[in-house]
Enzyme design. Structure first.
Site, short mmCIF file in Angstrom:
data_model
loop_
_atom_site.label_atom_id
_atom_site.label_comp_id
_atom_site.label_asym_id
_atom_site.label_seq_id
_atom_site.Cartn_x
_atom_site.Cartn_y
_atom_site.Cartn_z
N GLU A 408 65.31 57.87 26.26
CA GLU A 408 64.32 58.77 26.86
C GLU A 408 64.99 59.94 27.55
O GLU A 408 64.65 61.11 27.31
CB GLU A 408 63.46 57.99 27.86
CG GLU A 408 62.39 58.83 28.54
CD GLU A 408 61.33 59.26 27.57
OE1 GLU A 408 61.20 60.48 27.37
OE2 GLU A 408 60.62 58.40 27.02
N ASP A 412 64.99 63.99 26.53
CA ASP A 412 64.48 65.01 27.46
C ASP A 412 65.48 66.14 27.67
O ASP A 412 65.14 67.32 27.52
CB ASP A 412 64.16 64.36 28.81
CG ASP A 412 62.92 63.49 28.77
OD1 ASP A 412 62.13 63.63 27.83
OD2 ASP A 412 62.74 62.67 29.69
N SER A 640 56.88 62.24 24.87
CA SER A 640 58.06 62.51 25.69
C SER A 640 59.00 63.49 25.01
O SER A 640 59.93 63.99 25.64
CB SER A 640 58.80 61.20 25.99
OG SER A 640 59.06 60.48 24.80
#
Length: 730
Positions: A408, A412, A640
């Site tokens: 994750e 990002d 995301s």
């Protein structure tokens, strides 16, 4: 003088009653924040009580004035539009009274908490008591501390599960107490679907590529048991010889056969960590032996197939006597182009000139929770592999463990820096300073607001089911979001990856609950929620039609559809309507038209709150992002991915604003909802009925204009740039 004893006694009695009532009111107790145990948790009794960290959200002053200022600085046409407050002005407006701080501190000390255990955060709106004896906690809050464990994880929570009680004078001075009733967050793992038949191979994972794919599966013996011997022999003497893949596209049957001995087939423990997570879950949930062999086909490139067109795929095995196993159920796979920053810049029409920031005062950030970190070598490798030549600097806020990166956090930071280059990017890591890991959204936004010079744009790729949080907590987070808006900060959050379904796999299905499950903070009226799309050549309804001659009508021009597991994505764009927050005025007109449309009016009214805050607001690509993770290239999906992509484009617009001596964009939504339609790429194909594990009978459809799957659509960068800057001069 005649003394009337009876009358005087009555007067005395009345006075005493009034004094008693007054005394009772002064010591009144308020029951605060009762909540049920969330799905998936069960009580355990073998755990000792441990010290607790308590966070008192102190009642702030002038919150009504704060909201008024927030709308004034955020709404086009207002004389105060983008005339942001200075942090000192904000603190002077909103900071709690000193008497509020003293009241809470004195109460804690009087109940046995040492003054050395008590502190204030820098903005003096949260009081923290650390390492408090659990017996003192039980006595102070009149609560029964109990332990709960989660079925899917090793998480344990020590909570006042039925709420807590506060003296009235304390309750009047706080919004809530953190650390008493919160159950820890974690990334959910959806359970596998039951095996339909025990005599077919176990298809663990399909890895779709660009006009090719591979599969990861466990072959089985004739009796349905998995193969555990390296020579592929079974206990009945039979031997598994071949793997067979069957598919079709455009009416043509496709078959691929191969010898198992020519492929990699190993027990789960021998596979790299990226594959181990899949086979370990399969072993655990199906009760398989740790010796079970798993086979990876490698790339299947022998079929002449097209991207974005479904291929129904089945798998079976052939035994040495030429007999065949049963086939797996058909699984639709969709192949497609992989996404890199270069592809995003090209598709959203971000020229080389605008993709490189120039103003030294510009900044952006990614917020990371749940122990998510990034690896510096992975980041450098990503830039090299994807041709990002001006990535800018990374500033660390909090803690980063370079040895244990997370997918994750890697996603990002790689994509926000890859799309918006040459700008300082803050890796804002939740360091458990304020709430001891209890409420990460509140901890994060409070730390941002306490910073001397907070980043201008924030991407947040995390969320909770709205019904898993208390209204006290969410309302306080919203106040902090308003404070950020008055300072000119833009916050973009992902809309969720499970469509209209609950993020918690142990929660009742939408059919059982007769309702959809909105997520927070995407449902907050004070942030910009970002939904997800996927690239596809089938972005118009006619592309999925059949001509009068029976030939399928396929298209070849690249477009976008909403991201959905039903069309090959690993996730489905979250979206819907809040059950807590009313619809803000900026979206009443456009959302009202959507709700009254025929495609939405057929959804039963019990499933959603048509008067609630509707989300998402915009969208961005969320499918097939190439991420460098632990030195390997890892295809990844998720809103995301959409959130940092959209946030990076806002950073690029901020850069142009700063270069032209204009204020930054701040809270985006009132402006976004006032812009012409051509500021966005409208998404008109898809819906969000399907989640990661199951589909709901109902879901929100995409539509012309705004919809509850992709908002207004994805950003048309040249048009949004010119329109966002032009608003300032109107």
């Amino acid at each position: 003088f005649f003394f009337n004893w009876q009358q005087s006694n009555m007067k005395i009695s009345l006075v005493c009653c009034f004094m008693l009532i007054f005394a009772l009111n002064c010591n009144a107790e308020i029951f605060h924040e009762s909540r049920k145990v969330p799905y998936g948790w069960y009580e355990i009794t073998d755990q000792p009580l441990h010290p607790m960290t308590l966070t008192f959200a102190l009642k702030q002053r002038n919150t009504d004035i704060l909201e008024e200022v927030f709308w004034l600085v955020s709404t086009p046409g207002s004389q105060q539009f983008r005339n942001y407050l200075h942090p000192s002005e904000l603190k002077a407006l909103i900071a709690p009274e000193k008497t509020t701080v003293n009241t809470i501190a004195d109460w804690l000390v009087n109940n046995g908490v040492q003054s050395s255990q008590i502190s204030l955060n820098p903005s003096e709106d949260f009081l923290i008591a650390r390492a408090v004896n659990p017996l003192i906690v039980s006595s102070m809050f009149q609560c029964n501390l109990r332990h709960f464990a989660h079925k899917q994880t090793d998480k344990i929570a020590q909570v006042c599960s039925t709420g807590y009680t506060l003296p009235d004078k304390i309750a009047q001075n706080i919004d809530f107490v953190g650390g008493l009733t919160h159950f820890p967050r974690f990334k959910y793992q959806f359970p596998l679907k039951p095996r339909v038949t025990s005599s077919s191979p176990i298809l663990v994972k399909v890895f779709p590529g660009d006009e090719n794919f591979s599969i990861f599966y466990a072959p089985v013996c004739p009796d349905g048991s998995t193969v555990v011997n390296s020579d592929f022999s079974c206990s009945d003497g039979s031997v598994v010889n071949q793997g067979i893949l069957n598919g079709s596209q455009f009416g043509s049957d496709l078959t691929y056969q191969y010898q198992l001995s020519d492929k990699n087939c190993m027990p789960c423990s021998s596979w790299p960590s990226a594959l181990q997570s899949y086979c370990q879950q399969t072993n655990d949930e199906y009760g398989l032996s740790s010796s079970t062999l798993y086979c990876h086909t490698g790339n299947v490139i022998y079929w002449d197939v097209k991207n974005y067109i479904p291929i129904p795929l089945t798998v079976q095995v052939r035994y040495q006597d030429s007999s065949l196993s049963a086939s797996t159920n058909a699984t639709n796979i969709f192949l497609g182009e992989f996404v890199t920053p270069k592809l995003l810049r090209e598709y959203y029409e971000i020229s080389d000139y605008f993709s490189v920031c120039r103003n030294p005062f510009n900044s952006q950030a990614v917020a990371e929770f749940l122990g998510q970190f990034y690896n510096q070598e992975d980041l450098a490798s990503f830039f090299k592999l994807t041709g990002v030549t001006n990535p800018g600097n990374v500033e660390l806020y909090g803690y980063n463990n370079n040895t244990f990166p997370g997918i994750e956090a890697s996603l990002d930071i790689q994509y926000i820096m890859g799309v918006a280059q040459n700008v300082t990017t803050y890796f804002w890591s939740d360091n458990n300073k304020l709430h001891d890991g209890q409420e990460p959204f509140l901890e994060w936004i409070t730390e941002v607001l306490n910073d001397v010079s907070p980043p201008l744009v924030h991407s947040v790729s995390y969320g909770d089911d709205e019904n898993s949080l208390t209204s006290d907590y969410m309302n306080r987070v919203n106040v902090e979001f308003q404070k950020a808006g008055t300072l000119g900060i833009s916050i973009l959050v992902s809309s969720g990856d499970n469509g209209v379904n609950a993020a918690d796999p142990s929660a009742p299905s939408c059919a059982a609950a007769q309702s959809f499950t909105p997520g927070f903070p995407a449902s907050s009226p004070y942030v910009t929620a970002v939904g997800g799309t996927q690239f596809s050549t089938q972005s118009e309804a006619i592309c999925n039609s059949i001509s009068q001659y029976g030939t399928p009508l396929t298209c070849s021009t690249m477009g976008e559809i909403s991201a959905s597991t039903a069309t090959g994505a690993r996730i489905t764009s979250g979206g819907g309507f809040s059950n807590v927050f009313p619809m803000p005025s900026y979206q009443v007109d456009v959302v009202g038209k959507y709700v009254n449309s025929s495609s939405v009016s057929s959804i039963p009214s019990s499933y959603y709150n048509a008067n609630g805050r509707a989300y998402p607001d915009i969208a961005a690509c969320a499918r097939n992002f190439l991420v460098v993770y632990e030195g390997e290239i890892h295809p990844t999906d998720g809103t995301s991915a959409a959130a940092p992509t959209a946030a990076a484009m806002i950073t690029l617009i901020n850069d142009q604003a700063l270069e032209n001596n204009l204020p930054t964009l701040g809270f985006l939504n009132p402006t976004l909802y006032s812009l012409p339609y051509y500021s966005f790429n409208d998404i008109v194909q898809g819906d969000n009925s399907c989640g990661e594990s199951e589909c709901c009978h109902y879901g929100f459809p995409t539509s012309f204009g705004w919809d509850a799957v992709t908002g207004f659509g994805t950003i048309n960068f040249p048009n949004l740039l010119s329109n966002m800057l032009a608003v300032q001069s109107q």
